[in-house]
Structures are given as structure tokens and as C-alpha cells.
Design a protein around this motif. Structure first.
Motif, PDB file in Angstrom:
ATOM      1  N   CYS A  55      25.726 -48.363  23.957  1.00 43.56           N
ATOM      2  CA  CYS A  55      25.143 -47.398  23.399  1.00 43.56           C
ATOM      3  C   CYS A  55      26.045 -47.667  21.751  1.00 43.56           C
ATOM      4  CB  CYS A  55      25.548 -46.143  23.835  1.00 43.56           C
ATOM      5  SG  CYS A  55      24.998 -44.796  22.813  1.00 43.56           S
ATOM      6  N   THR A  56      27.304 -48.237  22.018  1.00 45.76           N
ATOM      7  CA  THR A  56      28.042 -48.344  20.901  1.00 45.76           C
ATOM      8  C   THR A  56      27.132 -49.509  19.883  1.00 45.76           C
ATOM      9  OG1 THR A  56      30.020 -47.822  21.975  1.00 45.76           O
ATOM     10  CG2 THR A  56      30.427 -49.109  20.078  1.00 45.76           C
ATOM     11  N   ALA A  57      26.756 -50.432  20.570  1.00 44.16           N
ATOM     12  CA  ALA A  57      26.044 -51.551  19.909  1.00 44.16           C
ATOM     13  C   ALA A  57      24.882 -50.987  19.261  1.00 44.16           C
ATOM     14  CB  ALA A  57      25.682 -52.612  20.767  1.00 44.16           C
ATOM     15  N   ALA A 154      23.379 -41.020  24.485  1.00 44.35           N
ATOM     16  CA  ALA A 154      23.951 -41.602  25.183  1.00 44.35           C
ATOM     17  C   ALA A 154      23.880 -40.935  26.534  1.00 44.35           C
ATOM     18  CB  ALA A 154      25.502 -41.817  24.621  1.00 44.35           C
ATOM     19  N   GLN A 155      24.100 -39.717  26.428  1.00 46.54           N
ATOM     20  CA  GLN A 155      24.081 -38.899  27.712  1.00 46.54           C
ATOM     21  C   GLN A 155      22.554 -38.415  28.061  1.00 46.54           C
ATOM     22  OE1 GLN A 155      27.345 -35.987  27.145  1.00 46.54           O
ATOM     23  NE2 GLN A 155      28.611 -37.554  26.533  1.00 46.54           N
ATOM     24  N   GLY A 156      21.741 -38.677  27.185  1.00 47.52           N
ATOM     25  CA  GLY A 156      20.356 -38.041  27.370  1.00 47.52           C
ATOM     26  C   GLY A 156      19.154 -38.656  27.710  1.00 47.52           C
ATOM     27  N   TYR A 175      20.754 -44.799  23.648  1.00 48.95           N
ATOM     28  CA  TYR A 175      21.128 -44.681  25.008  1.00 48.95           C
ATOM     29  C   TYR A 175      22.314 -45.503  25.345  1.00 48.95           C
ATOM     30  CZ  TYR A 175      16.553 -42.038  26.031  1.00 48.95           C
ATOM     31  OH  TYR A 175      15.509 -41.429  26.076  1.00 48.95           O
ATOM     32  N   SER A 176      22.905 -44.693  26.523  1.00 51.65           N
ATOM     33  CA  SER A 176      24.020 -45.641  27.167  1.00 51.65           C
ATOM     34  C   SER A 176      23.803 -45.773  28.704  1.00 51.65           C
ATOM     35  CB  SER A 176      25.346 -44.913  27.095  1.00 51.65           C
ATOM     36  OG  SER A 176      26.443 -45.391  27.817  1.00 51.65           O
ATOM     37  N   PHE A 177      23.889 -47.018  28.983  1.00 54.82           N
ATOM     38  CA  PHE A 177      23.777 -47.450  30.375  1.00 54.82           C
ATOM     39  C   PHE A 177      25.021 -47.901  31.034  1.00 54.82           C
ATOM     40  CE2 PHE A 177      19.472 -48.550  28.664  1.00 54.82           C
ATOM     41  CZ  PHE A 177      18.890 -47.361  29.007  1.00 54.82           C
ATOM     42  N   THR A 180      29.396 -44.788  33.853  1.00 58.11           N
ATOM     43  CA  THR A 180      29.617 -43.415  33.932  1.00 58.11           C
ATOM     44  C   THR A 180      28.215 -42.598  33.787  1.00 58.11           C
ATOM     45  OG1 THR A 180      30.508 -43.240  31.713  1.00 58.11           O
ATOM     46  CG2 THR A 180      32.000 -43.401  33.304  1.00 58.11           C
ATOM     47  N   LYS A 181      27.437 -43.027  33.192  1.00 54.82           N
ATOM     48  CA  LYS A 181      26.215 -42.404  32.753  1.00 54.82           C
ATOM     49  C   LYS A 181      24.987 -42.334  33.959  1.00 54.82           C
ATOM     50  CE  LYS A 181      27.395 -41.650  28.428  1.00 54.82           C
ATOM     51  NZ  LYS A 181      28.532 -42.432  28.186  1.00 54.82           N
ATOM     52  N   ASN A 182      24.078 -41.784  33.793  1.00 57.49           N
ATOM     53  CA  ASN A 182      23.211 -41.619  35.012  1.00 57.49           C
ATOM     54  C   ASN A 182      22.611 -42.756  35.406  1.00 57.49           C
ATOM     55  OD1 ASN A 182      23.594 -38.906  33.988  1.00 57.49           O
ATOM     56  ND2 ASN A 182      21.683 -38.065  34.377  1.00 57.49           N
TER      57      ASN A 182
HETATM   58  C1  PLP Z   1      28.914 -42.955  26.598  1.00 57.78           C
HETATM   59  C2  PLP Z   1      29.025 -42.533  25.105  1.00 57.78           C
HETATM   60  C3  PLP Z   1      28.980 -43.417  24.025  1.00 57.78           C
HETATM   61  C4  PLP Z   1      29.122 -44.761  24.347  1.00 57.78           C
HETATM   62  O1  PLP Z   1      28.291 -45.460  25.252  1.00 57.78           O
HETATM   63  P1  PLP Z   1      28.590 -47.057  25.631  1.00 57.78           P
HETATM   64  O2  PLP Z   1      27.395 -47.501  26.140  1.00 57.78           O
HETATM   65  O3  PLP Z   1      29.849 -47.125  26.421  1.00 57.78           O
HETATM   66  O4  PLP Z   1      28.973 -47.673  24.340  1.00 57.78           O
HETATM   67  C5  PLP Z   1      28.569 -43.001  22.787  1.00 57.78           C
HETATM   68  N1  PLP Z   1      28.231 -41.705  22.523  1.00 57.78           N
HETATM   69  C6  PLP Z   1      28.421 -40.595  23.574  1.00 57.78           C
HETATM   70  C7  PLP Z   1      28.108 -39.243  23.132  1.00 57.78           C
HETATM   71  C8  PLP Z   1      28.600 -41.005  24.845  1.00 57.78           C
HETATM   72  O5  PLP Z   1      28.766 -39.929  25.799  1.00 57.78           O
END
Ligand code: PLP
Length: 375
Positions: A55-57, A154-156, A175-177, A180-182
Motif C-alpha cells: 500500500c505504501t508503494a 489499506a484497511q478497507g 489497498y494493502s495486502f 496483518t490485513k484481511n
Molecule cells: C497497513 C497500512 C498501510 C501500509 O500498508 P503496506 O501494504 O504495509 O505498505 C498504510 N496505511 C494504512 C492506514 C495502513 O493500515
């Protein structure tokens, strides 16, 4: 010990990874990446979905696509993960931190307009715990001031606002995968692009600033450097893993929602006793049970509560150190107005274990030990 998180696996991951290996296409944008893109586009309604390393990228890509540059200001909450701010700081921009709502812990939409200056370029809506920000109000403000609206979703994943998928409401969504995400592939993410005319530039930025994607589609006869960019695409082994998870995304969400609902019922008496407050999900939000948190009453000492839980074998955790009070946040950003809610939540919020496979008995234990730790 009840761990805080246990990543869920569907058991199809290894089969797909073997298939990717057999396809002898291990770099990015092979068959599995294409399946993931199509799934994400169908699920969210975004005109373009692109897998990224994280998600950072994806946030870094959004900052580039938004044309953010030195001295620009970007309005965002301080109560968020560092990547929300870093992506814009990397472009030379100044994060302007606005307080959050006491109910959802999301950006307080009523405070955003006062933080806008002639340098403001974008608003970042972070959907905390998979519960949507007040997107109608934020969209209206963005429209009135000609600002871009970027969603840190990221959490959505799998959550909705008035029926619309989070991440596909604003101009760009991420989005983040992460594990720690779903829905996870270890480290991974996606960028969602709303407007079809921004999709091509997104592909270019993701492919080192080249028009390689167009070349492979036969739209140009050679590929070359055409824009700024970097390497943001994951390889096929990661996409294969993710594909197994995306196919189960409905089941994953339903299983997490059941666990969330059990905590919510078990914790009602503690809220009634004035010891904590439970999460609030506004009527127009369908959340995804990304996390279960409680905000402890002001008289309680969170460190003591966490230590009590840990001694009882429950690994509860807290986050975030609000960005405006972190060393880099003080250096690169600025707070707009009072961040009193942010500070309070930053001190009193506590997250409970939530993972698929956590039993009802274990949840009852967690709540019992929490009650004891609250004194
Ligand atoms: C987890 C998270 C990120 C970062 O996600 P990565 O995939 O680890 O880069 C960014 N913003 C929020 C709000 C997050 O919860």
C-alpha cells in the motif's frame, strides 16, 4: 498465549504458486496479476486496478499521479500509519494534520475546510478499521476547492460506503495486502484509479516511467522512457498467492465479521459500565471487520491494561503514535488546530486479537481478562 494475529491461508496458495512457476513467467503482469486486476476492477468499479509491492508503494504512485510537488500541502489525519504521510513527504509536500472524529477515528470532515490554504492540493481519507470516512462531505469539499481526494483504503478491502467500494470513490485509492490485513500475500498492495484518463499514466509510473504496458498490448511499436516512475509491480509468485485469497475474500470477510460481532456483544456491558467505548459503524458504512478496538475510559492506564492482558496470555496491542507528535511528523508536517481527539485516541485505544480461527471460547477469555485488567 492468544496471538494478536494469525495470517489466514486458503490452502490454494501453493497450487497457484506452482502454476505460476510452471507458466515460466515469474516477473510481474503475468496471468495471475491479470486475474487479480480483473477481480479488483469488477469488485470495486475502479476503471483501473494495479497490483503493487505494498500500500505504501500505491500511495507513492498516487502522490505522483496527483502531481504533488515541493511546498504543496496535503490534508490528512495524524492518527494513521506513517506511509499515509511519507508518500507525500517524498514529493516534497507538507502533511497538514487535522483532528479525527471521536466516533469513527476518521478525519473529522467538519474541520477540513478550515485547514485549506492556497497551497493545498489533496485530501487523504484514511478509512480506519475499514469504516468509511464521511465521503459525501469530503467529496463536496474537494470539488468546491478543486482538490484531489485520495483514499488510503489499506484497511478497507471489501468494505463499502453507501454501496460503493472503499478505494474507488476518490480520484485514487490504495489497498494493502500486508500479512496483518484481511486479504494478504505477505507484502502487497494495489492502486485503484477512478478516471480512465489517469490509468495510462499509472501504468507508466508503475513500469519505471516507460510505456512497456502499451508496448505489450501492441499499442506502440517500441517501449521507451516517457515519464518519471519506479518499479512498483510485484512478481507472479506473489500475485498467485494473492489470487487464492481474493477468491475467498467474501468468506474471509464474513468469518471476520462474525468474530467482530461476538466481541461487540461481549463488550457491551463494559461500555455500559463506563470503562470503555466500542467501535461505531455509521449506518451508511458496511465495514469489513479489519480490527476490533476499544477506547479505554480516560481514568484507565493503557500500559497497565496491556500488561495485565499479556500476563494472562492475551496479546493485545496499541497503535499509532500520532504522526504530528512523532519526530518526522514534527519535522515534515504541521498540525492544523487542536488534535485533542487524536491525542486521546492515541493514548487510550487498544486492539484485541482478531483472526480467522479465533474461537468463541478464546474471545470470552479475552474479554474476561480485559475486564479483570480494567480493575
Ligand atoms: C497497513 C497500512 C498501510 C501500509 O500498508 P503496506 O501494504 O504495509 O505498505 C498504510 N496505511 C494504512 C492506514 C495502513 O493500515
Amino acid at each position: 498465549m492468544i496471538p494478536f494475529n494469525k495470517p489466514f491461508v486458503t490452502n490454494r496458495e501453493l497450487g497457484y504458486i506452482a502454476e505460476a512457476y510452471g507458466n515460466a513467467h515469474l516477473s510481474g503482469d503475468g496471468a495471475f496479476t491479470k486475474k487479480c486486476h480483473a477481480w479488483l476492477e469488477a469488485q470495486t468499479g475502479a476503471s483501473k486496478a494495479l497490483l503493487t509491492h505494498s500500500c505504501t508503494a500505491a500511495l507513492e504512485m498516487a502522490a505522483m499521479l496527483a502531481g504533488i510537488g515541493p511546498g504543496d500541502e496535503v490534508i490528512m489525519p495524524s492518527y494513521t500509519f506513517v506511509s499515509t504521510a511519507n508518500a507525500f513527504v517524498l514529493r516534497g509536500a507538507v502533511p497538514v494534520f487535522v483532528d479525527i472524529r471521536a466516533d469513527t477515528c476518521n478525519l473529522d470532515e467538519t474541520l477540513v475546510e478550515a485547514a485549506i490554504t492556497d497551497r493545498t492540493r489533496a485530501i487523504v481519507a484514511v478509512h480506519y478499521a475499514g469504516v468509511a470516512c464521511a465521503m459525501d462531505a469530503l467529496q463536496e469539499i474537494a470539488r468546491r476547492h478543486q482538490l484531489l481526494l485520495i483514499e488510503d483504503a489499506a484497511q478497507g478491502v471489501m468494505a463499502r460506503y453507501k454501496g460503493q467500494a472503499l478505494g474507488a470513490i476518490g480520484d485514487f485509492g490504495t489497498y494493502s495486502f500486508h500479512e496483518t490485513k484481511n486479504v494478504t500475500c505477505g507484502e502487497g498492495g494495489a492502486l485503484l484509479v477512478k478516471a480512465p484518463d489517469a490509468a495510462q499514466r499509472a501504468e507508466i509510473i508503475r513500469e519505471k516511467g516507460t510505456n512497456r504496458s502499451q508496448f505489450f498490448r501492441g499499442q506502440v511499436d517500441k517501449y521507451t522512457w516517457v515519464d518519471v516512475g519506479s518499479s512498483y509491480l510485484p512478481g507472479e509468485l506473489v500475485a498467485a498467492f494473492l489470487w487464492a485469497q481474493l477468491q475467498e475474500a467474501e468468506t474471509i470477510t464474513a468469518a471476520r465479521l462474525a468474530i467482530w460481532a461476538r466481541y461487540h456483544a461481549l463488550l457491551a456491558p463494559l461500555e455500559a459500565a463506563g470503562l470503555l467505548r466500542r467501535p461505531v459503524v455509521p449506518a451508511d458504512c458496511e465495514h469489513n471487520a479489519h480490527m476490533y478496538y476499544v477506547v479505554l475510559a480516560p481514568h484507565l492506564d493503557r500500559q497497565q491494561v496491556l500488561a495485565g492482558l499479556r500476563a494472562a496470555g492475551v496479546n493485545a496491542v496499541f497503535h499509532y503514535v500520532p504522526l504530528h507528535s512523532a519526530p518526522a511528523g514534527r519535522q515534515f508536517g504541521r498540525a492544523h488546530g487542536s488534535l485533542a481527539v487524536t491525542d486521546r485516541v492515541g493514548e487510550q485505544l487498544l486492539r484485541l486479537p482478531l483472526w480467522i480461527g479465533l474461537t468463541a471460547e478464546a474471545q470470552e477469555d479475552v474479554v474476561r481478562h480485559l475486564r479483570i485488567s480494567l480493575g
